[in-house]
Write a protein that holds these residues in place. Structure first.
Motif, PDB file in Angstrom:
ATOM      1  N   HIS A 428       0.852  -1.187   0.000  1.00 46.16           N
ATOM      2  CA  HIS A 428       0.000   0.000   0.000  1.00 46.16           C
ATOM      3  C   HIS A 428       0.891   1.242   0.000  1.00 46.16           C
ATOM      4  N   TRP A 429       0.511   2.294  -0.733  1.00 47.95           N
ATOM      5  CA  TRP A 429       1.362   3.477  -0.872  1.00 47.95           C
ATOM      6  C   TRP A 429       1.698   4.113   0.474  1.00 47.95           C
ATOM      7  N   ALA A 430       0.801   3.986   1.462  1.00 47.69           N
ATOM      8  CA  ALA A 430       1.025   4.623   2.760  1.00 47.69           C
ATOM      9  C   ALA A 430       1.346   3.616   3.857  1.00 47.69           C
ATOM     10  N   ALA A 431       1.710   2.396   3.474  1.00 44.22           N
ATOM     11  CA  ALA A 431       1.932   1.342   4.481  1.00 44.22           C
ATOM     12  C   ALA A 431       2.971   1.752   5.523  1.00 44.22           C
ATOM     13  N   ALA A 432       4.085   2.300   5.075  1.00 46.19           N
ATOM     14  CA  ALA A 432       5.142   2.680   6.010  1.00 46.19           C
ATOM     15  C   ALA A 432       4.672   3.785   6.956  1.00 46.19           C
ATOM     16  N   ASP A 433       3.957   4.766   6.407  1.00 44.84           N
ATOM     17  CA  ASP A 433       3.476   5.869   7.241  1.00 44.84           C
ATOM     18  C   ASP A 433       2.435   5.381   8.252  1.00 44.84           C
ATOM     19  N   ILE A 434       1.567   4.507   7.825  1.00 45.31           N
ATOM     20  CA  ILE A 434       0.534   3.976   8.727  1.00 45.31           C
ATOM     21  C   ILE A 434       1.178   3.184   9.868  1.00 45.31           C
ATOM     22  N   ARG A 435       2.201   2.425   9.537  1.00 45.03           N
ATOM     23  CA  ARG A 435       2.900   1.648  10.566  1.00 45.03           C
ATOM     24  C   ARG A 435       3.585   2.582  11.571  1.00 45.03           C
ATOM     25  N   ILE A 436       4.211   3.650  11.067  1.00 44.18           N
ATOM     26  CA  ILE A 436       4.865   4.614  11.957  1.00 44.18           C
ATOM     27  C   ILE A 436       3.825   5.327  12.820  1.00 44.18           C
ATOM     28  N   ALA A 437       2.708   5.727  12.209  1.00 45.21           N
ATOM     29  CA  ALA A 437       1.654   6.408  12.961  1.00 45.21           C
ATOM     30  C   ALA A 437       1.111   5.511  14.070  1.00 45.21           C
ATOM     31  N   LYS A 438       1.007   4.211  13.794  1.00 49.25           N
ATOM     32  CA  LYS A 438       0.559   3.243  14.817  1.00 49.25           C
ATOM     33  C   LYS A 438       1.603   3.141  15.917  1.00 49.25           C
ATOM     34  N   GLN A 439       2.861   3.048  15.522  1.00 49.88           N
ATOM     35  CA  GLN A 439       3.956   2.951  16.485  1.00 49.88           C
ATOM     36  C   GLN A 439       3.972   4.154  17.429  1.00 49.88           C
ATOM     37  N   GLU A 440       3.737   5.346  16.872  1.00 49.52           N
ATOM     38  CA  GLU A 440       3.799   6.581  17.657  1.00 49.52           C
ATOM     39  C   GLU A 440       2.496   6.874  18.400  1.00 49.52           C
ATOM     40  N   GLY A 441       1.460   6.064  18.165  1.00 48.61           N
ATOM     41  CA  GLY A 441       0.193   6.299  18.836  1.00 48.61           C
ATOM     42  C   GLY A 441      -0.581   7.469  18.274  1.00 48.61           C
ATOM     43  N   MET A 442      -0.269   7.857  17.048  1.00 49.57           N
ATOM     44  CA  MET A 442      -0.965   8.987  16.430  1.00 49.57           C
ATOM     45  C   MET A 442      -2.392   8.620  16.032  1.00 49.57           C
ATOM     46  N   ILE A 443      -2.538   7.425  15.457  1.00 50.01           N
ATOM     47  CA  ILE A 443      -3.831   6.988  14.936  1.00 50.01           C
ATOM     48  C   ILE A 443      -4.087   5.562  15.392  1.00 50.01           C
ATOM     49  N   GLY A 444      -5.272   5.332  15.885  1.00 49.07           N
ATOM     50  CA  GLY A 444      -5.640   3.989  16.297  1.00 49.07           C
ATOM     51  C   GLY A 444      -6.420   3.258  15.219  1.00 49.07           C
ATOM     52  N   GLY A 445      -6.506   1.955  15.357  1.00 46.53           N
ATOM     53  CA  GLY A 445      -7.261   1.163  14.397  1.00 46.53           C
ATOM     54  C   GLY A 445      -8.712   0.996  14.832  1.00 46.53           C
ATOM     55  N   ARG A 446      -9.411   0.142  14.107  1.00 43.77           N
ATOM     56  CA  ARG A 446     -10.813  -0.141  14.402  1.00 43.77           C
ATOM     57  C   ARG A 446     -10.916  -1.366  15.318  1.00 43.77           C
ATOM     58  N   ALA A 447     -12.113  -1.556  15.869  1.00 38.78           N
ATOM     59  CA  ALA A 447     -12.340  -2.661  16.805  1.00 38.78           C
ATOM     60  C   ALA A 447     -12.104  -4.017  16.162  1.00 38.78           C
ATOM     61  N   ASP A 448     -12.325  -4.131  14.862  1.00 41.32           N
ATOM     62  CA  ASP A 448     -12.140  -5.412  14.186  1.00 41.32           C
ATOM     63  C   ASP A 448     -10.715  -5.623  13.700  1.00 41.32           C
ATOM     64  N   GLY A 449      -9.783  -4.742  14.106  1.00 46.57           N
ATOM     65  CA  GLY A 449      -8.389  -4.883  13.707  1.00 46.57           C
ATOM     66  C   GLY A 449      -8.060  -4.278  12.362  1.00 46.57           C
ATOM     67  N   SER A 450      -9.010  -3.578  11.784  1.00 45.72           N
ATOM     68  CA  SER A 450      -8.762  -2.925  10.493  1.00 45.72           C
ATOM     69  C   SER A 450      -8.340  -1.477  10.716  1.00 45.72           C
ATOM     70  N   PHE A 451      -7.873  -0.834   9.638  1.00 47.87           N
ATOM     71  CA  PHE A 451      -7.475   0.569   9.704  1.00 47.87           C
ATOM     72  C   PHE A 451      -8.414   1.463   8.895  1.00 47.87           C
ATOM     73  N   GLY A 452      -8.955   0.921   7.812  1.00 46.71           N
ATOM     74  CA  GLY A 452      -9.814   1.728   6.946  1.00 46.71           C
ATOM     75  C   GLY A 452      -9.046   2.814   6.235  1.00 46.71           C
ATOM     76  N   PRO A 453      -7.986   2.460   5.492  1.00 38.08           N
ATOM     77  CA  PRO A 453      -7.112   3.481   4.895  1.00 38.08           C
ATOM     78  C   PRO A 453      -7.805   4.426   3.926  1.00 38.08           C
ATOM     79  N   ASN A 454      -8.838   3.937   3.260  1.00 37.96           N
ATOM     80  CA  ASN A 454      -9.505   4.775   2.268  1.00 37.96           C
ATOM     81  C   ASN A 454     -10.740   5.488   2.806  1.00 37.96           C
ATOM     82  N   GLN A 455     -11.047   5.260   4.073  1.00 38.71           N
ATOM     83  CA  GLN A 455     -12.201   5.906   4.679  1.00 38.71           C
ATOM     84  C   GLN A 455     -11.874   7.364   5.000  1.00 38.71           C
TER      85      GLN A 455
END
Length: 534
Positions: A428-455
């Motif tokens: 995914h074009w933003a995979a690295a950024d999403i992983r970093i954002a998760k690591q830093e606690g910037m953005i959380g995921g959804r209850a079902d373990g998804s991220f919803g990148p296009n939402q």
């Protein structure tokens, strides 16, 4: 919590300009793509020339002041504007000073110069040496086809007499239809192109003093002039002229096409409650206003505008950007302007970006234009396609992650065991950024373990993200700032804190609309507000 987040407000903003270097082209590539920008200086007092140049925000490579005039016998006349201090100040800034030689449309004086070209060339070469000037821009207009060969010889002689590192350039008439009569016949475009460093095509005065009302420099007029010029001159020797002036007409016919500074037009429209429109066909600005009877009037270039109805065709940011886009389209050398001190100051905020094709064509006039240009320059947000930003499109969660990571400069801890979400593939074009954002606690995921990148990101989700990144002190006011954000709402504290810091705002009806999707323009505006915290 990572050090990126803890130190952000105090220090990260200071260093963010360095981040942009890794997100843009290399300095060598930027230099190769740089387009030449020059401006004539004719109006205004010489004591104010340095101030006028300083207002261009470093956009200019060369200035061409009115230092060289012609006497009736065709000899050189140095004007009172010539100023050694100005020349030295420009050189201190790495800018060239190449005065223009003008007959000011006087045919007899122009012809006399052609009959005195040997002596005139020596005088010009001597003046360039004496005053440490960087060359000469020949602007002799309104001679005829009878002087064509003599004019070409004059330019060739200048090139031979002036050191090779000094400039010899020529201002020539724009000729979209290939006219050969009148003063158009005095220019042998091909020969002049070979003899000079470049030709400055005066792509203005499509409408002129004495003509019917119309644009001074419509986009079709400029483009057709370029296409005609390319038949005789290589693109790297073509500079197009951008007018910093307009022309005005009075409805009773007493005034037909007199010049007016672009900067004055808005003042007149505001003063007299006039109207401004943008003509799509010509890509030119147009204004109208009425001076009532008994009004003291306004002076423009020393002429008093009396009571009556006026029409003005002029240039604004949008029309100038449209013309500058042609420099890239046809890979021209650059653009020149007539003349400094007549322009609206706002153009210098983006002139370099426009001529080098590094801005977005769908943000001109948008309420968030300055914010979008700001985040683009920082490297925090990029376009969605070539020259498009799509300011009114919703911001996706993947885009939000990328922006926050770029803004903070956070990087992936190689020892981290942070994994991606099941709906974010590794490619995914933003995979690295999403992983970093998760690591830093910037953005959380959804209850079902998804991220919803296009939402799309909602306004309250973004408020929580920014609050986490900035680690703002929770609001203690307890005040309900927005009617639709109660104290018990999950995002309430973040929204109140960001509102306290002036990073977010609500709507005129007192609502915040927490579930509404954030647009890309709104994100840009918030990022600029974040930067101001420092």
């Amino acid at each position: 919590m990572s050090m990126h987040m803890k130190k952000y407000i105090k220090g990260a903003i200071i260093g963010l300009s360095l981040i942009g270097l890794t997100l843009t082209s290399s300095p060598a590539a930027e230099a190769a793509n740089h387009k030449f920008v020059m401006s004539y200086i004719y109006f205004g007092h010489p004591d104010k020339y340095i101030e006028a140049v300083n207002q261009t925000n470093g956009s200019l490579d060369m200035v061409s002041p009115s230092y060289f005039d012609l006497n009736p016998d065709g000899s050189l006349q140095l004007t009172a504007a010539l100023d050694k201090n100005f020349i030295a100040a420009m050189h201190q800034e790495g800018m060239k000073v190449v005065p223009f030689l003008s007959n000011h449309w006087d045919r007899n004086v122009g012809i006399a110069a052609m009959n005195n070209k040997e002596a005139l060339v020596k005088q010009i070469a001597k003046a360039i040496e004496t005053y440490n000037l960087d060359g000469v821009n020949v602007d002799i207009e309104n001679i005829t086809g009878k002087e064509k060969d003599a004019f070409t010889q004059f330019v060739q002689m200048l090139r031979a007499a002036i050191p090779a590192q000094k400039e010899v350039s020529v201002a020539v008439a724009a000729n979209p239809e290939g006219w050969e009569g009148d003063w158009f016949g005095s220019f042998d475009y091909a020969a002049l192109g070979k003899a000079s460093d470049y030709l400055m095509f005066m792509t203005y005065d499509e409408s002129y003093e004495g003509s019917d009302p119309g644009p001074v420099s419509s986009l079709p007029f400029v483009e057709k002039s370029i296409q005609q010029a390319l038949k005789y001159v290589p693109s790297e020797k073509i500079v197009i002229g951008i007018p910093f002036y307009g022309r005005y007409w009075k409805s009773d016919g007493s005034i037909k096409g007199l010049g007016i500074q672009n900067t004055v037009v808005d003042q007149l429209v505001q003063k007299y409650g006039g109207k401004k429109v943008f003509d799509e066909n010509s890509q030119s600005a147009k204004a109208s206003f009425v001076i009532p009877a008994g009004d003291p009037g306004t002076s423009v270039h020393g002429k008093k505008l009396t009571a009556g109805s006026y029409t003005v065709w002029y240039e604004n940011d949008r029309s100038i950007q449209a013309k500058l886009s042609l420099v890239q389209k046809y890979d021209l050398k650059g653009a020149g302007n007539w003349s400094l001190n007549e322009e609206a100051d706002s153009i210098w905020d983006y002139y370099t970006a426009w001529i080098n094709n590094s801005t977005f064509r769908d943000i001109i006039g948008h309420w968030a234009e300055s914010s979008i240009q700001f985040v683009s320059d920082k490297g925090w947000m990029t376009g969605t396609a070539s020259n498009l930003f799509q300011p009114n499109s919703s911001l996706s969660r993947a885009q939000a992650a990328a922006v926050l990571v770029r803004m903070t400069g956070a990087t992936l801890d190689q020892r981290s065991s942070t994994s991606l979400y099941w709906d974010v593939p590794a490619n995914h074009w933003a995979a690295a950024d999403i992983r970093i954002a998760k690591q830093e606690g910037m953005i959380g995921g959804r209850a079902d373990g998804s991220f919803g990148p296009n939402q799309p990101v909602t306004r309250e989700e973004l408020a929580v993200m920014l609050s986490r990144v900035l680690e703002l002190t929770p609001s203690t006011s307890g005040t309900l700032k927005f009617s639709d954000v109660g104290r018990d709402r999950w995002s309430a504290e973040a929204i109140r804190s960001l509102a306290d810091y002036g990073i977010i705002s609500g709507y005129k009806d007192g609502t915040f609309r927490p579930k509404q999707a954030v647009t890309r323009a709104e994100m840009a505006a918030m990022m600029q507000s974040v930067d101001k915290l420092n």
